[in-house]
Design an enzyme around this catalytic site. Structure first.
Site, PDB file in Angstrom:
ATOM      1  N   ASN A  12       0.859  -1.188   0.000  1.00 38.12           N
ATOM      2  CA  ASN A  12       0.000   0.000   0.000  1.00 38.12           C
ATOM      3  C   ASN A  12       0.900   1.244   0.000  1.00 38.12           C
ATOM      4  O   ASN A  12       1.727   1.412   0.908  1.00 38.12           O
ATOM      5  CB  ASN A  12      -0.880  -0.052   1.260  1.00 38.12           C
ATOM      6  CG  ASN A  12      -1.808   1.136   1.377  1.00 38.12           C
ATOM      7  OD1 ASN A  12      -1.402   2.264   1.124  1.00 38.12           O
ATOM      8  ND2 ASN A  12      -3.038   0.899   1.783  1.00 38.12           N
ATOM      9  N   HIS A  15       0.948   6.180   1.981  1.00 39.49           N
ATOM     10  CA  HIS A  15       1.694   7.123   2.814  1.00 39.49           C
ATOM     11  C   HIS A  15       2.913   7.724   2.126  1.00 39.49           C
ATOM     12  O   HIS A  15       3.510   8.667   2.647  1.00 39.49           O
ATOM     13  CB  HIS A  15       1.996   6.507   4.175  1.00 39.49           C
ATOM     14  CG  HIS A  15       0.721   6.269   4.938  1.00 39.49           C
ATOM     15  ND1 HIS A  15      -0.200   7.279   5.152  1.00 39.49           N
ATOM     16  CD2 HIS A  15       0.178   5.150   5.460  1.00 39.49           C
ATOM     17  CE1 HIS A  15      -1.241   6.779   5.800  1.00 39.49           C
ATOM     18  NE2 HIS A  15      -1.036   5.497   5.985  1.00 39.49           N
ATOM     19  N   HIS A  48      -5.630   3.626  -1.724  1.00 39.21           N
ATOM     20  CA  HIS A  48      -6.950   3.972  -1.182  1.00 39.21           C
ATOM     21  C   HIS A  48      -7.242   5.420  -1.574  1.00 39.21           C
ATOM     22  O   HIS A  48      -6.604   6.344  -1.068  1.00 39.21           O
ATOM     23  CB  HIS A  48      -6.921   3.811   0.343  1.00 39.21           C
ATOM     24  CG  HIS A  48      -8.245   4.062   1.005  1.00 39.21           C
ATOM     25  ND1 HIS A  48      -8.429   3.948   2.366  1.00 39.21           N
ATOM     26  CD2 HIS A  48      -9.465   4.422   0.505  1.00 39.21           C
ATOM     27  CE1 HIS A  48      -9.688   4.220   2.676  1.00 39.21           C
ATOM     28  NE2 HIS A  48     -10.334   4.522   1.565  1.00 39.21           N
ATOM     29  N   ARG A  50      -9.279   8.155  -0.931  1.00 44.04           N
ATOM     30  CA  ARG A  50     -10.260   8.558   0.082  1.00 44.04           C
ATOM     31  C   ARG A  50     -11.115   9.695  -0.440  1.00 44.04           C
ATOM     32  O   ARG A  50     -10.677  10.492  -1.275  1.00 44.04           O
ATOM     33  CB  ARG A  50      -9.549   8.977   1.376  1.00 44.04           C
ATOM     34  CG  ARG A  50      -8.828   7.826   2.066  1.00 44.04           C
ATOM     35  CD  ARG A  50      -8.304   8.270   3.409  1.00 44.04           C
ATOM     36  NE  ARG A  50      -9.360   8.412   4.368  1.00 44.04           N
ATOM     37  CZ  ARG A  50      -9.656   7.530   5.324  1.00 44.04           C
ATOM     38  NH1 ARG A  50      -8.934   6.444   5.464  1.00 44.04           N
ATOM     39  NH2 ARG A  50     -10.643   7.741   6.154  1.00 44.04           N
ATOM     40  N   ARG A  54      -6.946  12.893   0.992  1.00 41.37           N
ATOM     41  CA  ARG A  54      -5.876  13.341   1.895  1.00 41.37           C
ATOM     42  C   ARG A  54      -4.499  12.825   1.492  1.00 41.37           C
ATOM     43  O   ARG A  54      -3.503  13.409   1.851  1.00 41.37           O
ATOM     44  CB  ARG A  54      -6.176  12.953   3.341  1.00 41.37           C
ATOM     45  CG  ARG A  54      -6.100  11.471   3.599  1.00 41.37           C
ATOM     46  CD  ARG A  54      -6.242  11.140   5.054  1.00 41.37           C
ATOM     47  NE  ARG A  54      -7.572  11.396   5.559  1.00 41.37           N
ATOM     48  CZ  ARG A  54      -8.077  10.801   6.647  1.00 41.37           C
ATOM     49  NH1 ARG A  54      -7.333   9.954   7.332  1.00 41.37           N
ATOM     50  NH2 ARG A  54      -9.299  11.050   7.064  1.00 41.37           N
ATOM     51  N   GLU A  75      -8.706   0.405  -3.154  1.00 43.81           N
ATOM     52  CA  GLU A  75      -9.548   0.499  -1.948  1.00 43.81           C
ATOM     53  C   GLU A  75     -10.476   1.687  -2.079  1.00 43.81           C
ATOM     54  O   GLU A  75     -10.035   2.796  -2.410  1.00 43.81           O
ATOM     55  CB  GLU A  75      -8.668   0.737  -0.720  1.00 43.81           C
ATOM     56  CG  GLU A  75      -8.132  -0.507  -0.103  1.00 43.81           C
ATOM     57  CD  GLU A  75      -7.368  -0.168   1.164  1.00 43.81           C
ATOM     58  OE1 GLU A  75      -7.711   0.810   1.853  1.00 43.81           O
ATOM     59  OE2 GLU A  75      -6.404  -0.873   1.441  1.00 43.81           O
ATOM     60  N   THR A 106      -8.459   3.549   8.349  1.00 47.85           N
ATOM     61  CA  THR A 106      -9.693   2.766   8.362  1.00 47.85           C
ATOM     62  C   THR A 106      -9.865   2.088   9.721  1.00 47.85           C
ATOM     63  O   THR A 106      -9.006   1.339  10.156  1.00 47.85           O
ATOM     64  CB  THR A 106      -9.657   1.707   7.244  1.00 47.85           C
ATOM     65  OG1 THR A 106      -9.205   2.341   6.053  1.00 47.85           O
ATOM     66  CG2 THR A 106     -11.018   1.094   7.022  1.00 47.85           C
ATOM     67  N   GLU A 156     -11.039  -9.479   2.952  1.00 44.98           N
ATOM     68  CA  GLU A 156      -9.778  -9.090   3.587  1.00 44.98           C
ATOM     69  C   GLU A 156     -10.062  -8.976   5.079  1.00 44.98           C
ATOM     70  O   GLU A 156     -10.852  -8.126   5.512  1.00 44.98           O
ATOM     71  CB  GLU A 156      -9.253  -7.764   3.032  1.00 44.98           C
ATOM     72  CG  GLU A 156      -7.940  -7.364   3.730  1.00 44.98           C
ATOM     73  CD  GLU A 156      -7.229  -6.169   3.120  1.00 44.98           C
ATOM     74  OE1 GLU A 156      -7.343  -5.946   1.894  1.00 44.98           O
ATOM     75  OE2 GLU A 156      -6.552  -5.457   3.879  1.00 44.98           O
ATOM     76  N   HIS A 195      -3.860  -4.588   7.724  1.00 45.52           N
ATOM     77  CA  HIS A 195      -4.013  -3.438   8.617  1.00 45.52           C
ATOM     78  C   HIS A 195      -3.172  -3.600   9.869  1.00 45.52           C
ATOM     79  O   HIS A 195      -3.348  -4.569  10.603  1.00 45.52           O
ATOM     80  CB  HIS A 195      -5.468  -3.158   9.018  1.00 45.52           C
ATOM     81  CG  HIS A 195      -5.693  -1.695   9.221  1.00 45.52           C
ATOM     82  ND1 HIS A 195      -5.243  -1.029  10.329  1.00 45.52           N
ATOM     83  CD2 HIS A 195      -6.261  -0.757   8.429  1.00 45.52           C
ATOM     84  CE1 HIS A 195      -5.533   0.239  10.223  1.00 45.52           C
ATOM     85  NE2 HIS A 195      -6.147   0.446   9.071  1.00 45.52           N
TER      86      HIS A 195
HETATM   87  N1  PXP Z   1      -5.985  -3.060   4.189  1.00 45.74           N
HETATM   88  C1  PXP Z   1      -6.929  -2.079   4.242  1.00 45.74           C
HETATM   89  C2  PXP Z   1      -8.315  -2.403   3.821  1.00 45.74           C
HETATM   90  C3  PXP Z   1      -6.588  -0.777   4.648  1.00 45.74           C
HETATM   91  O1  PXP Z   1      -7.542   0.183   4.692  1.00 45.74           O
HETATM   92  C4  PXP Z   1      -5.247  -0.499   4.979  1.00 45.74           C
HETATM   93  C5  PXP Z   1      -4.857   0.888   5.369  1.00 45.74           C
HETATM   94  O2  PXP Z   1      -5.097   1.752   4.317  1.00 45.74           O
HETATM   95  C6  PXP Z   1      -4.309  -1.540   4.898  1.00 45.74           C
HETATM   96  C7  PXP Z   1      -4.711  -2.822   4.527  1.00 45.74           C
HETATM   97  C8  PXP Z   1      -2.880  -1.328   5.203  1.00 45.74           C
HETATM   98  O3  PXP Z   1      -2.730  -1.008   6.555  1.00 45.74           O
HETATM   99  P1  PXP Z   1      -1.341  -0.509   7.110  1.00 45.74           P
HETATM  100  O4  PXP Z   1      -1.047   0.799   6.431  1.00 45.74           O
HETATM  101  O5  PXP Z   1      -1.583  -0.374   8.573  1.00 45.74           O
HETATM  102  O6  PXP Z   1      -0.318  -1.554   6.757  1.00 45.74           O
END
Ligand code: PXP
Length: 252
Positions: A12, A15, A48, A50, A54, A75, A106, A156, A195
């Site tokens: 992901n 960030h 994602h 949003r 952001r 996402e 999330t 998931e 997550h």
């Molecule tokens: N899976 C989903 C559905 C999420 O919303 C997120 C965070 O955007 C992640 C996985 C990844 O989480 P993390 O950034 O804590 O690894």
């Protein structure tokens, strides 16, 4: 994404965009990060988009879809705006997540039981576009069964509670994820998880045999900012030293 014995990693890159948006620059670029992830062995890239934009922007989603040779996990919240964007992007899969503007990230999974009648046509519309549909849910048997009924291809399982709980609760939270994975798998669903996973807590989750893919973001971006920090400071210092040497050379 066919060998189910090898656990896949979806990276992901949200960030990377968070850092860029903090200064309104055009760097660091999530597309470049996604391509580095591909070179390092990632099996997929997650973004994602949003509602408040952001971090990831619309152009990131289209750019990564076009420019990075990895399956995309898009996402999104269950909204008409996101549905229209998903139809244009045509990612490999869409992961439907709950979204609140005020949250940091999330929080909690989708309540599929409560939203079943809205989710069924929404999922069907995505599947008509040959997009796989994943639902981000808590590892709860009733939610898993509702996800199957809603027509999802993938669930998931939310590992945030496992990741954030105190040490004495971690085993029971792990068991919830293990049980959820077994239930979902027995229904014929693909089972992913994600997550809050980081370098210290991922092993027990990675051992769950039914899991196909882990989606991980924050910890990877955080680690990259440390492991790359030496090189970044060193490179800046070299430019500065070089600049002085050159200007002093010009003066003589
Ligand atoms: N899976 C989903 C559905 C999420 O919303 C997120 C965070 O955007 C992640 C996985 C990844 O989480 P993390 O950034 O804590 O690894």
């Amino acid at each position: 994404m066919s060998d189910h014995h090898i656990l896949q990693l979806g990276v992901n890159v949200d960030h990377i965009a968070t850092l860029r948006q903090a200064r309104g620059t055009n760097y660091p670029d999530p597309l470049q990060a996604a391509d580095i992830a591909r070179q390092a062995g990632a099996d997929g890239v997650t973004v994602h988009l949003r509602e408040d934009r952001r971090h990831i922007q619309d152009y990131d989603v289209f750019g990564i879809r076009e420019g990075v040779n990895l399956p995309m996990n898009f996402e999104m919240a269950v909204t008409q705006e996101m549905l229209q964007i998903a139809k244009q992007v045509k990612p490999h899969e869409c992961c439907l997540v709950p979204e609140k503007r005020e949250e940091l990230t999330t929080e909690g999974g989708l309540n599929v039981i409560d939203q079943l009648s809205d989710l069924k046509p929404f999922i069907a519309e995505l599947k008509e576009q040959a997009i796989l549909v994943s639902l981000f849910i808590d590892p709860d048997e009733a939610q898993i069964q509702a996800s199957n009924e809603a027509g999802a291809d993938i669930v998931e399982l939310h590992t945030g509670t496992y990741a954030d709980c105190s040490a004495d609760q971690q085993l029971s939270e792990l068991e919830r994820v293990q049980h959820g994975a077994r239930v979902a798998h027995s229904l014929g669903l693909q089972v992913n998880a994600g997550h809050g996973l980081h370098y210290q807590n991922v092993t027990a989750i990675a051992e769950i045999p039914e899991l196909v893919c882990l989606n991980i973001g924050h910890s990877i971006v955080a680690r990259a900012s440390m492991t790359g920090f030496y090189e970044a400071v060193f490179a800046m210092k070299q430019i500065m030293i070089g600049a002085r040497l050159e200007s002093e050379g010009e003066g003589t």
